[in-house]
Scaffold this motif. Structure first.
Motif: not given
Length: 183
Positions: A139-144
Motif C-alpha cells: 500500500d503506497v497511498a500515504g507516499l508523497h
C-alpha cells in the motif's frame, strides 16, 4: 468496529496461523499486566483472538493496544547507500531518513513477525528500491513524491497470508521502485 481494509479496498480475509494467534494472546496478556485492559476486556479480547480465523477477525482483539516495545526503528544517513538485505528482523515501524542517500531494502528473506509493517520514507534526492515477499500486499497511498510516482507492478494473484507493507512519507527527486520476490 469495522474490519480492516487491505490495499484492494475490501475486508482482510487472509488466514492467520498459530504464530499470529500466539503473538496476539501474548500482547493481550502484556496489556492486561500493564493495566491497559480490565479483566473483562481481556476475557472478551482473548475469546476474539482464539476464535479468529482471518486477520480481519483478529484485528478487533488488538485494536487500541499500545505498540510493542522494540517495534519501531529508524535508519538515517546523510549520503551514500542505506541497505538492509538477507535475514534481518523487520520492526513493526521502520523510518528511513536521508537527504542524499539511495535506499535498498530487501524484505524477501527478512523475518517479518507483524501482519502489517509501516515503512516511512523521508528522502530528499536518491531513489529507493524495495523488494517485498512474494505474497505481500503493498500500500503506497500515504507516499508523497515530488518528481515521479512509485513504480510498482502488483501481483495478479496474490497468495493469502502475506504481510501488508504500508509505505508512507515523502520523496523529493528520487523514485520508489517496488518488486515482489520470485520465491
Amino acid at each position: 468496529m469495522a474490519d480492516p481494509i487491505v490495499a484492494s479496498g475490501g475486508p482482510d480475509h487472509r488466514r492467520i496461523g498459530e504464530d499470529d494467534r500466539d503473538t496476539a494472546v501474548r500482547r493481550l496478556r502484556e496489556a492486561y499486566a500493564q493495566g491497559h485492559l480490565s479483566y473483562e476486556e481481556l476475557d472478551e479480547r482473548l475469546h476474539l483472538a482464539l476464535t479468529a480465523g482471518t486477520r480481519g477477525e483478529l484485528a478487533p482483539a488488538l485494536a487500541s493496544l499500545p505498540e510493542e516495545a522494540g517495534t519501531a526503528s529508524a535508519i538515517a544517513a546523510a549520503g551514500g547507500w542505506i541497505r538492509r538485505r538477507g535475514r534481518w528482523r523487520v520492526p513493526r515501524t521502520l523510518k528511513v531518513e536521508s537527504a542524499l542517500a539511495r535506499v535498498r531494502l530487501d524484505l524477501s528473506r527478512a523475518v517479518i513477525e507483524h501482519p502489517v509493517v509501516d515503512i516511512e520514507l523521508r528522502l530528499g534526492t536518491g531513489g529507493a528500491w524495495i523488494t517485498v515477499p512474494r505474497d505481500a500486499v503493498v500500500d503506497v497511498a500515504g507516499l508523497h513524491t515530488g518528481w515521479k510516482g512509485p513504480l510498482h507492478m502488483t501481483r495478479r494473484r496474490p497468495r493469502p497470508g502475506g504481510p501488508t507493507i504500508r509505505i508512507s512519507g515523502a520523496m523529493g527527486l528520487g523514485r520508489l521502485r517496488i518488486r515482489h520476490a520470485w520465491r
